[in-house]
Design a protein around this motif. Structure first.
Motif, short mmCIF file in Angstrom:
data_model
loop_
_atom_site.label_atom_id
_atom_site.label_comp_id
_atom_site.label_asym_id
_atom_site.label_seq_id
_atom_site.Cartn_x
_atom_site.Cartn_y
_atom_site.Cartn_z
N GLY A 14 0.81 -1.21 0.00
CA GLY A 14 0.00 0.00 0.00
C GLY A 14 0.84 1.26 0.00
N LYS A 15 1.85 1.32 0.87
CA LYS A 15 2.70 2.51 0.94
C LYS A 15 3.52 2.66 -0.33
N ALA A 16 3.97 1.54 -0.89
CA ALA A 16 4.75 1.60 -2.13
C ALA A 16 3.91 2.16 -3.27
N LEU A 57 -0.90 2.20 -11.91
CA LEU A 57 -0.54 1.99 -10.50
C LEU A 57 -1.78 2.00 -9.62
N LEU A 58 -2.73 2.88 -9.95
CA LEU A 58 -3.97 2.93 -9.19
C LEU A 58 -4.77 1.64 -9.37
N LEU A 59 -4.80 1.13 -10.60
CA LEU A 59 -5.48 -0.14 -10.86
C LEU A 59 -4.82 -1.29 -10.08
N ALA A 60 -3.50 -1.33 -10.15
CA ALA A 60 -2.77 -2.39 -9.44
C ALA A 60 -2.97 -2.26 -7.93
N TRP A 61 -2.98 -1.03 -7.44
CA TRP A 61 -3.19 -0.78 -6.02
C TRP A 61 -4.59 -1.25 -5.60
#
Length: 299
Positions: A14-16, A57-61
């Motif tokens: 999450g932080k990454a 990145l938002l999708l992966a997150w």
């Protein structure tokens, strides 16, 4: 029948993801601003690609977060499959970005624009640092989670792309040849395509419940068939519950039913240790019936 599963502590990214999104949003704003100011397609195309990576990145997150939601009576696997959809969405998003970059590059080759090379070098150099730093955030998880690997590959490719933009800027600064800019954009598109292709194939395979890469179904079948007392193996199925968890079900024909519980637990542990299969469901049969529907392990 026995069901066994191993629950390794899930890696927390999450932080990454949050840090990676923040760094890349800042860089996109800087890169796009300079690109518009000096009319550099290399910077604008790279900024557009970096913006798509922010969405990626938002999708992966989101997929990573949903995969940790607990199962429910209606969703017995929880939302683990969301990570597969996120990886597939990332691949498709990058393919769209490739088309946009290539289209504009061809247009600029026909109608070159005046470009100042030195600012391109400075801004893209910042991108090398930011993209490399973001890629390193996902280094440890790239081999075990397709969703995290997608994030890593995107950012690693971006670091390489930014290096290409730096070289294009130096070339323009030294020679004044403006065609270097759109030519670099075509190279950027090719780099993104090749870095995306394996992600696309792997994510499509998981989406249709194919055997995850890295697992040989024939080897799994032969291992089960070689176990003590096993006369036949059928109805073998191996699929991904998420981008980091694999499940298996199989019927084992074992005419002599001795030490059944110990056999099942030992087999499940071995499947986990040898093949990385976390969720195993095995059904033992005496072999007196005719329940041999199929044998995917032989395909």
């Amino acid at each position: 029948m026995s069901h066994s599963h191993h629950h390794p502590a899930p890696a927390e990214y999450g932080k990454a993801f949050a840090l990676g999104v923040a760094l890349n949003l800042i860089y996109v704003a800087v890169e796009a601003g300079y690109g518009f100011a000096i009319g550099s397609l290399a910077l604008l195309s790279d900024a557009g690609h970096n913006l798509s990576d922010v969405v990626g990145l938002l999708l992966a997150w989101g997929g990573h977060t949903l995969a940790s939601v607990a199962p429910s009576p209606r969703r017995t696997y929880g939302w683990r499959g969301a990570s597969v959809l996120a990886a597939l969405g990332n691949a498709l998003l990058l393919l769209a970005a490739i088309g946009a970059i290539a289209w504009e590059a061809v247009h600029r080759l026909a109608e070159p624009a005046e470009i100042v090379g030195l600012p391109v070098v400075v801004v893209a150099s910042i991108g090398v640092v930011i993209n490399t730093a973001t890629a390193l955030l996902f280094w440890s998880g790239r081999q075990h989670d397709l969703n995290v690997r997608g994030a890593f590959l995107h950012m690693a490719a971006d670091a390489g792309v930014s290096v290409g933009v730096v070289l294009a800027g130096l070339g323009i600064y030294a020679t004044g040849w403006t065609w270097i800019d759109p030519a670099t954009s075509l190279v950027i598109a090719a780099v993104i395509f090749f870095s995306t292709w394996s992600l696309l194939l792997a994510s499509v395979n998981l989406a249709i419940q194919g055997v995850p890469e890295g697992i040989d179904p024939t080897e799994v079948h032969d291992y089960l068939a070689s176990l003590d007392g096993v006369a036949a193996v059928h109805d073998l199925h191996i699929w991904a519950m998420s981008t980091s968890e694999t499940a298996l079900t199989a019927h084992l024909v074992r005419p002599t039913l001795t030490d059944e519980d110990e056999f099942l637990h030992r087999t499940a542990d071995a499947l986990h240790d040898r093949f990385g299969i976390e969720h195993t469901t095995l059904q033992i049969e005496r072999g007196t019936g005719s329940c041999h529907l199929n044998d995917p392990g032989r395909v």
